[in-house]
Design a protein around this motif. Structure first.
Motif, short mmCIF file in Angstrom:
data_model
loop_
_atom_site.label_atom_id
_atom_site.label_comp_id
_atom_site.label_asym_id
_atom_site.label_seq_id
_atom_site.Cartn_x
_atom_site.Cartn_y
_atom_site.Cartn_z
N ASP A 39 0.86 -1.18 0.00
CA ASP A 39 0.00 0.00 0.00
C ASP A 39 0.89 1.23 0.00
OD1 ASP A 39 -1.93 1.91 0.23
OD2 ASP A 39 -3.00 0.95 1.89
N GLU A 40 1.34 1.64 -1.18
CA GLU A 40 2.34 2.68 -1.27
C GLU A 40 1.81 4.02 -0.80
OE1 GLU A 40 4.25 2.87 -5.02
OE2 GLU A 40 4.57 0.71 -5.17
N GLU A 41 0.51 4.28 -0.93
CA GLU A 41 -0.03 5.57 -0.55
C GLU A 41 0.04 5.78 0.95
OE1 GLU A 41 -3.92 5.98 -2.10
OE2 GLU A 41 -3.30 5.99 -4.20
N ASP A 42 -0.18 4.71 1.72
CA ASP A 42 -0.20 4.84 3.18
C ASP A 42 1.19 4.68 3.78
OD1 ASP A 42 -2.90 5.16 3.03
OD2 ASP A 42 -3.36 3.06 3.43
N PHE A 43 2.16 4.25 2.99
CA PHE A 43 3.47 3.96 3.55
C PHE A 43 4.32 5.22 3.57
CE2 PHE A 43 7.95 2.83 3.03
CZ PHE A 43 8.11 2.06 4.16
N SER A 44 5.07 5.36 4.66
CA SER A 44 5.99 6.47 4.80
C SER A 44 7.38 5.92 5.09
CB SER A 44 5.56 7.40 5.94
OG SER A 44 6.58 8.32 6.26
N ALA A 45 8.41 6.54 4.52
CA ALA A 45 9.78 6.08 4.75
C ALA A 45 10.18 6.23 6.20
CB ALA A 45 10.75 6.86 3.85
N ASP A 46 9.46 7.05 6.94
CA ASP A 46 9.76 7.27 8.35
C ASP A 46 9.06 6.25 9.25
OD1 ASP A 46 11.29 9.49 7.65
OD2 ASP A 46 9.58 10.84 7.76
N SER A 47 8.30 5.34 8.65
CA SER A 47 7.54 4.39 9.45
C SER A 47 8.42 3.35 10.11
CB SER A 47 6.48 3.69 8.58
OG SER A 47 5.56 4.64 8.06
N GLY A 48 9.58 3.12 9.55
CA GLY A 48 10.48 2.13 10.12
C GLY A 48 10.57 0.88 9.26
N TRP A 49 11.56 0.04 9.61
CA TRP A 49 11.82 -1.16 8.83
C TRP A 49 10.69 -2.17 8.92
CZ3 TRP A 49 12.37 -6.42 9.26
CH2 TRP A 49 13.09 -7.07 8.25
N ILE A 50 10.12 -2.38 10.10
CA ILE A 50 9.10 -3.41 10.28
C ILE A 50 7.85 -3.13 9.44
CG2 ILE A 50 7.53 -4.50 11.94
CD1 ILE A 50 9.72 -4.31 14.03
N PRO A 51 7.26 -1.93 9.49
CA PRO A 51 6.11 -1.66 8.62
C PRO A 51 6.46 -1.77 7.14
CG PRO A 51 6.24 -0.02 10.36
CD PRO A 51 7.52 -0.81 10.40
N TRP A 52 7.68 -1.33 6.78
CA TRP A 52 8.11 -1.45 5.38
C TRP A 52 8.18 -2.92 4.97
CZ3 TRP A 52 12.64 -3.93 3.86
CH2 TRP A 52 12.94 -3.86 2.49
N PHE A 53 8.79 -3.75 5.80
CA PHE A 53 8.96 -5.16 5.49
C PHE A 53 7.61 -5.86 5.36
CE2 PHE A 53 9.62 -9.60 6.90
CZ PHE A 53 10.57 -10.01 5.96
N CYS A 54 6.72 -5.59 6.30
CA CYS A 54 5.39 -6.23 6.27
C CYS A 54 4.53 -5.69 5.14
CB CYS A 54 4.68 -6.03 7.61
SG CYS A 54 5.48 -6.86 9.00
N GLY A 55 4.88 -4.52 4.62
CA GLY A 55 4.12 -3.93 3.53
C GLY A 55 4.57 -4.36 2.15
N LEU A 56 5.66 -5.13 2.06
CA LEU A 56 6.12 -5.62 0.77
C LEU A 56 5.10 -6.58 0.17
CD1 LEU A 56 9.88 -6.38 1.54
CD2 LEU A 56 9.00 -4.52 0.12
N LYS A 57 4.99 -6.57 -1.14
CA LYS A 57 4.08 -7.50 -1.82
C LYS A 57 4.49 -8.93 -1.51
CE LYS A 57 2.73 -4.44 -5.63
NZ LYS A 57 1.36 -4.30 -5.12
#
Length: 264
Positions: A39-57
């Protein structure tokens, strides 16, 4: 910039220790699709590694492990000796920054990323057996995030992820159907997920914790027919199991009478 973060914390020099990848193929070896999140619209680079990792397709099956859980050494017992870059991997997991595409094209970074993703997966397997983790997985289950049973007669019963082994690289993630109690291959988009990231016991712990989520209906067995006529004396696996369960219930009640005789 995570490149600067690695230089400061991991001791790599800026003179070329990082080997540049010529394409995204190496990143995909680690289950990465560069520049893609769920969900690229809701993702922020400042969210941290864990949200980024779990947000990967392909990572939709993951719950976001709370940082407090990761920082508790008790929850990490026995994991250190399993990873070459354990300290670096743990620091990456707890990073408040998400990787950039340039970082994901660095060979040295990807080596640490592999340990970080595997370490997160094993922590995740422990987390989803905890009260907070079970609650997070319950929300995903109710929404059908884990998918539905591929067996037609289970009527799109929601499934649960599980592994067939506790060791890494032993088997890919599978799905368990609470209705027919069978294990199936997960969708192809989850082929990069290791079964050890969920563990062998998760479905049983989940259903014992939330017994109201157990399906009430008995799974309908397939009835073999030829030109519309039922084939006698030929039962499906589920029909055999159903008869066995009925006999066990009668046995536990002090009766040994065979059900087949009752219908004779």
């Amino acid at each position: 910039m995570l490149n600067n973060f690695l230089l400061a914390h991991f001791g790599f020099s800026a003179s070329g220790i990082f080997l540049r990848c010529t394409n995204a193929g190496q990143a995909k070896m680690y289950g990465l699709s560069l520049g893609e999140t769920d969900d690229e619209e809701d993702f922020s680079a400042d969210s941290g590694w864990i949200p980024w990792f779990c947000g990967l397709k392909g990572h939709e099956l993951f719950a976001e492990v709370e940082e407090e859980y990761v920082r508790d050494n008790f929850n990490l017992y026995g994991l250190r000796q399993r990873f070459q870059f354990y300290e670096h991997a743990l620091e990456m997991i707890l990073s408040s920054e998400a990787p950039e595409d340039d970082d994901l094209a660095d060979a040295e970074f990807l080596e640490i990323y592999r340990d970080a993703s595997d370490l997160y997966g094993l922590i995740h397997a422990r987390y989803i057996a905890s009260p907070r983790g079970l609650q997070a997985m319950r929300e995903k289950y109710l929404k059908g995030v884990f998918g539905t049973c591929p067996r037609v007669l289970c009527d799109r019963q929601h499934t649960l992820p599980m592994g067939l082994a506790e060791d890494l690289r032993a088997a890919q993630v599978k799905i368990f159907c609470p209705k027919c109690e069978q294990v199936y291959a997960a969708k192809s988009k989850y082929r990069e997920l290791d079964g050890a990231f969920f563990g062998m016991s998760f479905p049983q712990i989940f259903l014992q914790t939330y017994p109201t989520l157990l399906p009430l209906e008995i799974p309908r067995p397939f009835v073999p027919r030829v030109f519309g006529f039922r084939i006698h004396k030929q039962k499906s696996v589920i029909a055999i199991k159903e008869d066995k369960d009925k006999k066990e219930r009668i046995k536990s009640g002090g009766h040994w009478q065979d059900l087949d005789q009752n219908h004779g």
